[in-house]
Design a protein around this motif. Structure first.
Motif, short mmCIF file in Angstrom:
data_model
loop_
_atom_site.label_atom_id
_atom_site.label_comp_id
_atom_site.label_asym_id
_atom_site.label_seq_id
_atom_site.Cartn_x
_atom_site.Cartn_y
_atom_site.Cartn_z
N GLN A 1 9.62 -1.59 3.84
CA GLN A 1 9.80 -2.49 4.79
C GLN A 1 10.78 -2.03 6.11
O GLN A 1 10.28 -2.05 7.09
CB GLN A 1 10.72 -3.71 4.37
CG GLN A 1 11.11 -4.78 5.05
CD GLN A 1 9.87 -5.56 5.78
OE1 GLN A 1 9.13 -6.28 4.76
NE2 GLN A 1 9.30 -5.59 6.90
N GLU B 1 -4.19 -0.74 11.57
CA GLU B 1 -3.44 -2.09 11.47
C GLU B 1 -2.81 -2.38 12.99
O GLU B 1 -2.79 -3.57 13.14
CB GLU B 1 -2.45 -1.87 10.39
CG GLU B 1 -1.85 -3.27 10.16
CD GLU B 1 -1.09 -3.27 8.69
OE1 GLU B 1 -1.87 -3.49 7.80
OE2 GLU B 1 0.07 -3.27 8.70
N ARG C 1 6.05 0.81 13.46
CA ARG C 1 5.33 -0.24 14.22
C ARG C 1 5.88 -0.26 15.69
O ARG C 1 5.16 -0.30 16.72
CB ARG C 1 5.42 -1.65 13.73
CG ARG C 1 4.62 -1.89 12.50
CD ARG C 1 4.43 -3.24 11.98
NE ARG C 1 4.08 -3.47 10.72
CZ ARG C 1 4.29 -3.76 9.41
NH1 ARG C 1 5.65 -4.28 9.30
NH2 ARG C 1 3.52 -3.86 8.34
N ARG D 1 -8.63 -1.66 3.18
CA ARG D 1 -8.53 -2.71 4.09
C ARG D 1 -8.36 -3.98 3.85
O ARG D 1 -8.25 -4.83 4.88
CB ARG D 1 -9.15 -2.23 5.57
CG ARG D 1 -8.82 -0.66 6.02
CD ARG D 1 -9.64 -0.48 7.32
NE ARG D 1 -9.29 0.95 7.76
CZ ARG D 1 -9.61 1.72 8.84
NH1 ARG D 1 -10.93 1.03 9.29
NH2 ARG D 1 -9.31 2.73 8.90
N SER D 2 -8.62 -4.44 2.76
CA SER D 2 -8.65 -5.79 2.36
C SER D 2 -7.29 -6.25 2.11
O SER D 2 -7.15 -7.60 2.10
CB SER D 2 -9.55 -5.97 0.93
OG SER D 2 -8.85 -5.45 -0.14
N GLN D 3 -6.37 -5.28 2.07
CA GLN D 3 -4.80 -5.66 1.89
C GLN D 3 -4.10 -5.13 3.13
O GLN D 3 -4.54 -4.20 3.60
CB GLN D 3 -4.29 -5.05 0.59
CG GLN D 3 -5.03 -5.20 -0.73
CD GLN D 3 -4.44 -4.78 -1.64
OE1 GLN D 3 -3.18 -4.78 -2.09
NE2 GLN D 3 -5.07 -3.76 -2.40
N PRO D 4 -3.01 -5.87 3.45
CA PRO D 4 -2.28 -5.21 4.52
C PRO D 4 -1.51 -4.12 4.00
O PRO D 4 -1.23 -3.68 2.96
CB PRO D 4 -0.88 -6.25 4.44
CG PRO D 4 -1.66 -7.56 3.98
CD PRO D 4 -2.76 -7.01 2.94
N LEU D 5 -1.23 -3.17 5.08
CA LEU D 5 -0.96 -1.85 4.58
C LEU D 5 0.53 -1.75 3.83
O LEU D 5 0.54 -1.14 2.83
CB LEU D 5 -0.41 -0.90 6.05
CG LEU D 5 0.04 0.52 5.70
CD1 LEU D 5 -1.11 1.10 4.91
CD2 LEU D 5 0.29 1.42 7.07
N GLN D 6 1.38 -2.70 4.14
CA GLN D 6 2.49 -2.94 3.43
C GLN D 6 2.43 -3.26 1.77
O GLN D 6 3.24 -2.58 1.26
CB GLN D 6 3.54 -3.95 4.03
CG GLN D 6 4.86 -4.16 3.51
CD GLN D 6 5.54 -4.96 3.97
OE1 GLN D 6 5.58 -5.34 5.29
NE2 GLN D 6 6.79 -5.30 3.43
N ALA D 7 1.37 -4.10 1.67
CA ALA D 7 1.15 -4.20 0.09
C ALA D 7 0.61 -3.05 -0.29
O ALA D 7 0.92 -2.82 -1.46
CB ALA D 7 0.10 -5.28 0.15
N ARG D 8 -0.32 -2.25 0.36
CA ARG D 8 -0.72 -0.97 -0.04
C ARG D 8 0.12 0.06 -0.53
O ARG D 8 0.07 0.59 -1.61
CB ARG D 8 -1.91 -0.54 0.62
CG ARG D 8 -3.25 -1.36 0.83
CD ARG D 8 -4.14 -0.81 1.71
NE ARG D 8 -4.12 -1.17 3.17
CZ ARG D 8 -4.58 -0.81 4.17
NH1 ARG D 8 -5.32 0.33 4.07
NH2 ARG D 8 -4.67 -1.38 5.25
N GLU E 1 -4.41 4.45 8.54
CA GLU E 1 -4.60 3.06 8.26
C GLU E 1 -3.28 2.25 9.05
O GLU E 1 -3.73 1.30 9.49
CB GLU E 1 -4.20 2.91 6.77
CG GLU E 1 -5.02 3.25 5.78
CD GLU E 1 -6.60 2.82 6.27
OE1 GLU E 1 -6.57 1.56 6.54
OE2 GLU E 1 -7.51 3.62 6.46
#
Length: 212
Positions: free
Chosen positions: A189, A136, A196, A75-82, A132
């Motif tokens: 994306q 978010e 969302r 969770r230190s990164q946005p879910l999109q980045a993960r 996750e």
């Protein structure tokens, strides 16, 4: 040739053989192709099923990164980045002739390779990613409101969208985009843009079920 080297040779050739012929291919035919006695295969693998199990371990488990599950939960990164990090690495590791064709052939036979592998994907990627996304979006967690089938199906849709590129390339032998990285980024994306909006409504639809 040392026993370990001969076993490795049989395994490597079996991977190519099953990728080309499917699991209906016989070990006798494999031995003929290799120019060895049929009994030589069974000195190293007691049955066809044992040979297929080694193929599973070599082709699937050896390419599964132990970093993928923790990455999805980081969770230190946005879910999109993960998701992007996971799928770009996934494409690099599994978009390969033998991997894809053996996976498809196994789905049409009862050896269980596809089912076992997809169960691993579900446990380590699909369900954690669904959890996750809720976090978010600051939606109820899975302890308050357990994950539902429609919810995880959204993530299976994303997974299938990306894996279908490999099906097109190695099964249908049709062109795929030359820039797979951008294609993966676009898929993630578009998925998240829709998810969302859709997920809050989906959970609202389940409110009566939780009340009852």
């Amino acid at each position: 040739m040392r026993a370990a080297d001969r076993e490795r040779l049989i395994l490597d050739e079996a991977i190519r053989f099953f990728a080309e012929r499917g699991f209906e291919g016989q070990t006798r035919e494999l031995a003929k192709r290799m120019g060895i006695a049929h009994s030589a295969i069974y000195r190293h693998f007691p049955s066809k099923e044992a040979l297929i199990e080694r193929v599973y371990q070599e082709v699937y488990l050896s390419r599964w990164s132990q970093d993928w599950g923790p990455l999805i939960r980081d969770r230190s990164q946005p879910l999109q980045a993960r998701l992007t990090g996971f799928y770009l690495d996934y494409v690099t590791r599994v978009f390969e002739y033998n991997w894809v064709r053996i996976f498809v052939f196994s789905g049409m036979k009862s050896f269980g390779i596809a089912g076992r592998y997809l169960d691993l994907v579900r446990r380590e990627i699909i369900e954690p990613a669904a959890i996750e996304l809720r976090h978010e979006l600051e939606l109820p967690d899975n302890r308050t409101c357990p994950l539902g089938g429609r919810e995880t199906e959204m993530f299976w849709g994303l997974h299938g969208r990306i894996f279908y590129l490999a099906i097109r390339k190695f099964i249908y032998e049709t062109p795929v985009p030359s820039d797979l990285e951008q294609t993966v980024r676009d898929a993630i994306q578009l998925f998240l843009d829709g998810a969302r909006l859709a997920l809050p409504r989906l959970l609202q639809d389940r409110e009566p079920d939780r009340a009852s």
